[in-house]
Structure formats: structure tokens, C-alpha cells
Design a protein around this motif. Structure first.
Motif, PDB file in Angstrom:
ATOM      1  N   LEU A  45       0.848  -1.191   0.000  1.00 51.59           N
ATOM      2  CA  LEU A  45       0.000   0.000   0.000  1.00 51.59           C
ATOM      3  C   LEU A  45       0.885   1.242   0.000  1.00 51.59           C
ATOM      4  CD1 LEU A  45      -2.721  -0.902   2.655  1.00 51.59           C
ATOM      5  CD2 LEU A  45      -3.117  -0.507   0.231  1.00 51.59           C
ATOM      6  N   PRO A  46       0.782   2.104  -1.000  1.00 53.31           N
ATOM      7  CA  PRO A  46       1.665   3.269  -1.031  1.00 53.31           C
ATOM      8  C   PRO A  46       1.126   4.480  -0.274  1.00 53.31           C
ATOM      9  CG  PRO A  46       0.410   3.132  -3.070  1.00 53.31           C
ATOM     10  CD  PRO A  46       0.007   1.954  -2.237  1.00 53.31           C
ATOM     11  N   PHE A  77      17.475   7.899  -1.899  1.00 47.64           N
ATOM     12  CA  PHE A  77      16.428   7.045  -1.335  1.00 47.64           C
ATOM     13  C   PHE A  77      15.991   6.046  -2.401  1.00 47.64           C
ATOM     14  CE2 PHE A  77      16.238  11.000   0.980  1.00 47.64           C
ATOM     15  CZ  PHE A  77      15.956  10.643   2.296  1.00 47.64           C
ATOM     16  N   VAL A  78      15.732   4.818  -1.978  1.00 46.77           N
ATOM     17  CA  VAL A  78      15.199   3.803  -2.883  1.00 46.77           C
ATOM     18  C   VAL A  78      13.677   3.839  -2.760  1.00 46.77           C
ATOM     19  CG1 VAL A  78      15.218   1.374  -3.533  1.00 46.77           C
ATOM     20  CG2 VAL A  78      17.276   2.417  -2.572  1.00 46.77           C
ATOM     21  N   VAL A  79      13.002   4.134  -3.868  1.00 42.73           N
ATOM     22  CA  VAL A  79      11.531   4.271  -3.857  1.00 42.73           C
ATOM     23  C   VAL A  79      10.936   3.382  -4.965  1.00 42.73           C
ATOM     24  CG1 VAL A  79      11.262   6.502  -2.727  1.00 42.73           C
ATOM     25  CG2 VAL A  79      11.879   6.460  -5.117  1.00 42.73           C
ATOM     26  N   PRO A  80      10.747   2.077  -4.682  1.00 40.48           N
ATOM     27  CA  PRO A  80      10.387   1.146  -5.746  1.00 40.48           C
ATOM     28  C   PRO A  80       8.891   0.946  -5.970  1.00 40.48           C
ATOM     29  CG  PRO A  80      11.037  -0.066  -3.789  1.00 40.48           C
ATOM     30  CD  PRO A  80      11.100   1.387  -3.433  1.00 40.48           C
ATOM     31  N   HIS A  81       8.053   1.898  -5.527  1.00 40.25           N
ATOM     32  CA  HIS A  81       6.619   1.792  -5.806  1.00 40.25           C
ATOM     33  C   HIS A  81       6.341   1.983  -7.306  1.00 40.25           C
ATOM     34  CE1 HIS A  81       4.174   0.995  -2.352  1.00 40.25           C
ATOM     35  NE2 HIS A  81       4.819   1.872  -1.602  1.00 40.25           N
ATOM     36  N   ASP A  82       5.096   1.702  -7.703  1.00 39.61           N
ATOM     37  CA  ASP A  82       4.714   1.768  -9.124  1.00 39.61           C
ATOM     38  C   ASP A  82       5.159   3.065  -9.778  1.00 39.61           C
ATOM     39  OD1 ASP A  82       2.260  -0.488  -9.710  1.00 39.61           O
ATOM     40  OD2 ASP A  82       2.705  -0.015  -7.628  1.00 39.61           O
ATOM     41  N   PHE A  83       4.861   4.191  -9.136  1.00 36.36           N
ATOM     42  CA  PHE A  83       5.220   5.500  -9.677  1.00 36.36           C
ATOM     43  C   PHE A  83       6.198   6.229  -8.758  1.00 36.36           C
ATOM     44  CE2 PHE A  83       1.407   4.432 -11.992  1.00 36.36           C
ATOM     45  CZ  PHE A  83       1.719   4.835 -13.279  1.00 36.36           C
ATOM     46  N   HIS A  88       1.475   6.377  -5.498  1.00 33.78           N
ATOM     47  CA  HIS A  88       0.142   5.874  -5.840  1.00 33.78           C
ATOM     48  C   HIS A  88       0.301   4.887  -6.980  1.00 33.78           C
ATOM     49  CE1 HIS A  88      -4.192   5.634  -6.222  1.00 33.78           C
ATOM     50  NE2 HIS A  88      -4.311   6.464  -5.200  1.00 33.78           N
ATOM     51  N   TYR A  89      -0.567   3.874  -7.041  1.00 26.77           N
ATOM     52  CA  TYR A  89      -0.424   2.875  -8.105  1.00 26.77           C
ATOM     53  C   TYR A  89      -1.256   3.209  -9.334  1.00 26.77           C
ATOM     54  CZ  TYR A  89      -4.836   0.945  -6.316  1.00 26.77           C
ATOM     55  OH  TYR A  89      -6.137   0.794  -5.918  1.00 26.77           O
ATOM     56  N   GLN A  90      -2.113   4.233  -9.263  1.00 25.32           N
ATOM     57  CA  GLN A  90      -2.863   4.678 -10.436  1.00 25.32           C
ATOM     58  C   GLN A  90      -2.235   5.963 -10.959  1.00 25.32           C
ATOM     59  OE1 GLN A  90      -6.923   4.873  -8.968  1.00 25.32           O
ATOM     60  NE2 GLN A  90      -7.340   2.822  -9.754  1.00 25.32           N
ATOM     61  N   GLN A 110      14.729   4.396  -8.384  1.00 20.92           N
ATOM     62  CA  GLN A 110      13.355   3.915  -8.523  1.00 20.92           C
ATOM     63  C   GLN A 110      13.157   3.035  -9.744  1.00 20.92           C
ATOM     64  OE1 GLN A 110      11.876   8.113  -8.729  1.00 20.92           O
ATOM     65  NE2 GLN A 110      10.862   7.433 -10.621  1.00 20.92           N
ATOM     66  N   THR A 111      12.195   2.135  -9.628  1.00 19.96           N
ATOM     67  CA  THR A 111      11.847   1.259 -10.749  1.00 19.96           C
ATOM     68  C   THR A 111      11.064   2.014 -11.815  1.00 19.96           C
ATOM     69  OG1 THR A 111      10.047   0.530  -9.312  1.00 19.96           O
ATOM     70  CG2 THR A 111      11.872  -0.988  -9.593  1.00 19.96           C
ATOM     71  N   PHE A 112      10.301   3.032 -11.413  1.00 22.05           N
ATOM     72  CA  PHE A 112       9.506   3.781 -12.386  1.00 22.05           C
ATOM     73  C   PHE A 112      10.396   4.667 -13.251  1.00 22.05           C
ATOM     74  CE2 PHE A 112       7.438   7.769 -13.619  1.00 22.05           C
ATOM     75  CZ  PHE A 112       6.473   7.250 -14.466  1.00 22.05           C
ATOM     76  N   GLY A 113      10.171   4.588 -14.554  1.00 29.46           N
ATOM     77  CA  GLY A 113      10.871   5.474 -15.474  1.00 29.46           C
ATOM     78  C   GLY A 113      10.029   5.733 -16.715  1.00 29.46           C
ATOM     79  N   GLN A 114       9.685   6.982 -16.925  1.00 35.70           N
ATOM     80  CA  GLN A 114       8.946   7.375 -18.134  1.00 35.70           C
ATOM     81  C   GLN A 114       9.328   8.810 -18.472  1.00 35.70           C
ATOM     82  OE1 GLN A 114       4.781   6.218 -18.432  1.00 35.70           O
ATOM     83  NE2 GLN A 114       4.289   8.151 -19.414  1.00 35.70           N
ATOM     84  N   ARG A 115       9.707   9.014 -19.727  1.00 35.90           N
ATOM     85  CA  ARG A 115      10.161  10.344 -20.143  1.00 35.90           C
ATOM     86  C   ARG A 115       9.062  11.388 -19.966  1.00 35.90           C
ATOM     87  NH1 ARG A 115      12.722   6.918 -23.695  1.00 35.90           N
ATOM     88  NH2 ARG A 115      11.001   6.925 -25.192  1.00 35.90           N
TER      89      ARG A 115
END
Length: 341
Positions: A45-46, A77-83, A88-90, A110-115
Motif C-alpha cells: 500500500l503506497p 532514497f530507494v523508492v520502488p513503488h509503481d510511480f 500511488h499505483y494509479q 526507482q523502478t519507475f521510469g517514463q520520459r
């Protein structure tokens, strides 16, 4: 798949790059374990993460002088949530929330990456999601096993619980895969997750890696480790460790709007191009760069993160604040995020 924050902490505890003398440090790291707030069924839960992170920053800024010298510009900081740190996951709600204001000067791993996305700060380090190294190693099959599956995918096509109308989840790309190719004999696709999942990937030529709620997924790691050509369906995705992994050469990129043409796109790739991609994927160094093994190995994901941090050194003069200077706004953000943890 969110466990990189835990294993990064374990790695640094015994790493030779760690110093116990803060005046020697180039970087400061604060483990926060923000993805360990779970539902009863074990899903992360984020929503409380901003409060956890604020409390951690409050703690380190109150007890030691190092945060206040830079307001976090020499912290990561390591922040591996969806975004990532939008927590938030949406996507729509993640964009509305934005990155936690207190993290605007820090480096986010972070795992999230989008230009061109509000949830990716310039200077962030994009990493692969965690996939269990020992479990994957134990399921390897002989390398000369024929790849008899043309296209492989296991996972959701619709998220009925969170997106009952079906157009929001994966921006409709997964639904388009199912509607167009569920009856195509070249496509081995299903929502079922068999016990032979890892073995099946090693028998496939192409493995679909479509976006879900976020652009990234563990399938990227699995595809590289198992030598299955990743078919990346996620517009504007920023992939991990681009200096170590030649994504354009090992993968196939398909625009979300082109999913209905997926069969034509993949069957038109010449055999020599497929063989070249497979040869590159067979390189052990490429597989290692996507993994968080225990113990760590040279060139693994831990060391790729260190390389990313090293490339940001030396710190610019603007990293350090003038006496009395303040940049961050401690009262910014949603009211609910300001409550102490």
C-alpha cells in the motif's frame, strides 16, 4: 518485485563503499522500507508512504546536521513503488499527488521510469524490479533446448477490481493483446500462471513486457535472464542501466497504438536479427546487471546503482546551501501527508 529497497540496504551494510565517518561520505542513504506496508493479502500500500518518508527525514534532519547542509541533495532514497515517490499505483492520482516535496532535491533510485513524467525527477536512477535470483537460477533448463514458443505472456489483461470498464489499466494495451491474439496459434498468452512459467520463458523466442498500472514489470528482468527477447510495450519508458544494457539491440519496442499489428511486426523480423538479439542476451554480464544476488557480484544491479551515483560526483556547488538558506517547503502537499507517522 518491490524488495530492491531491502536488498540495497543489506548490500550497503557490508559494502566497502560504506564509511562510518560522515565527513568522508559523498552520499547519505536512509533506508525507509516504504513498500512494506501491506494489505492482509500481502500487496503493498503506497498511501502511508509519504508520512513514513516525512518522519524519516524529520528524524535525520533533527538528529544530525548533514540533511540540513543540502536539504537532501547529497542523499539518495530507494523508492520502488509503481510511480516512485508519487506514491500511488494509479497514474492519474500519482500525477495529481506528484513527488513528495521533501524529496525534490534528493536522488531517487526507482523502478519507475517514463520520459517527461512528473514522477521522474531529472537525475533519478532507474533500476530493475527485484526478481528472486536463487529461484530463477534453480529453474534454468539446458541452453540448447529449442525455443518452440513464438510469443509468450502470462498475466492480467484486465484489472476488473480496480478498472471495471477496462480502458484505464495498461492504457488498454493488455486488453488489445488479448482481443487481437487470444486465438492466434503463434501467441501463447493466458491469465493462468503455471508452475512451469520460468521454463516456458526459456522455450520462447519473444516475451511480451507490456505496461500494467506502471510501465515497468518483473517480466523485463525475467526475459533478459532467460534469454527471451523482450517485446516492450510501454510508450516513453525509461529502462534501467542503459549504459550497461543495450535495450535497443536486445529488445523489440512496439508502440501501444500498434499492438493490433503485433503479429505482423514480430513475424517480419529477419531470422538473423533474432539470432543477434539472442546472442547478446546470452551474455552473462547483461543478466547480472538486472539481478540483486546474495551475496553481491561484480557488475550486478547493486554495482550499477553505485556506478549511477558515482557519475553524479563531484557534487555541484549548488548542492550546499548558504547559512540560513531554505529551499524545501515542509508544509507542501496533501494535508493527510503532513500527519506524523
Amino acid at each position: 518485485m518491490f524488495a530492491a529497497e531491502i536488498f540495497m540496504h543489506k548490500f550497503l551494510l557490508s559494502s566497502p563503499v560504506r564509511t562510518l565517518k560522515p565527513e568522508e561520505a559523498d552520499w547519505f542513504y536512509t533506508p525507509t522500507y516504504i513498500t512494506c506496508d501491506l494489505t492482509p493479502t500481502g500487496l503493498p500500500l503506497p498511501f502511508k508512504s509519504p508520512r513514513v518518508m516525512r518522519s524519516a527525514i524529520q528524524l535525520i534532519s533533527s538528529n544530525w546536521p548533514f540533511w540540513n547542509r543540502t536539504e537532501g541533495a547529497d542523499h539518495f532514497f530507494v523508492v520502488p513503488h509503481d510511480f516512485g515517490a508519487c506514491f500511488h499505483y494509479q497514474e492519474e492520482k500519482a500525477i495529481e499527488r506528484g513527488i513528495l516535496p521533501l524529496l525534490h532535491r534528493a536522488t531517487l533510485v526507482q523502478t519507475f521510469g517514463q520520459r517527461n513524467h512528473v514522477c521522474l525527477n531529472e537525475g533519478s536512477i532507474t533500476i530493475p524490479p527485484y526478481a528472486p535470483p536463487q529461484k530463477m537460477q534453480a529453474r534454468l533448463i539446458p541452453q540448447d533446448t529449442p525455443r518452440s514458443i513464438f510469443v509468450y505472456f502470462r498475466g492480467l489483461f484486465y484489472d476488473v477490481n480496480n478498472d471495471p470498464e477496462g480502458g484505464y489499466y495498461a492504457r488498454g494495451a493488455r486488453a488489445a493483446v488479448w482481443e487481437n491474439f487470444k486465438d492466434n496459434p503463434l501467441f501463447d498468452i493466458s491469465t493462468e500462471h503455471p508452475t512451469t512459467y520460468y521454463e516456458d520463458m526459456q522455450r520462447a523466442i519473444f516475451c511480451l513486457c507490456p505496461l500494467g498500472w506502471a510501465p515497468w514489470s518483473p517480466r523485463l528482468v525475467e526475459a533478459v535472464v532467460f534469454g527471451c527477447i523482450p517485446v516492450i510495450i510501454a510508450d516513453d519508458i525509461v529502462l534501467p542501466f542503459a549504459d550497461a544494457i543495450p535495450w535497443e539491440e536486445i529488445g523489440v519496442f512496439v508502440a501501444e497504438e500498434d499492438v493490433p499489428n503485433l503479429d505482423t511486426i514480430l513475424t517480419s523480423i529477419p531470422p538473423e536479427v533474432i539470432l543477434r538479439k539472442q546472442r547478446l542476451l546470452a551474455n552473462p554480464s547483461m543478466k547480472r546487471a538486472m539481478m540483486f544476488p546474495q551475496p553481491a557480484q561484480a557488475g550486478d544491479a547493486f554495482h550499477q546503482i553505485l556506478n549511477g551515483l558515482a557519475r553524479k560526483l563531484p557534487h555541484d556547488k549548488s548542492t550546499f546551501l548558504k547559512p540560513g538558506e531554505k529551499i524545501l517547503n515542509w508544509t507542501a502537499g496533501p494535508v493527510g501527508d503532513l500527519k506524523p507517522w
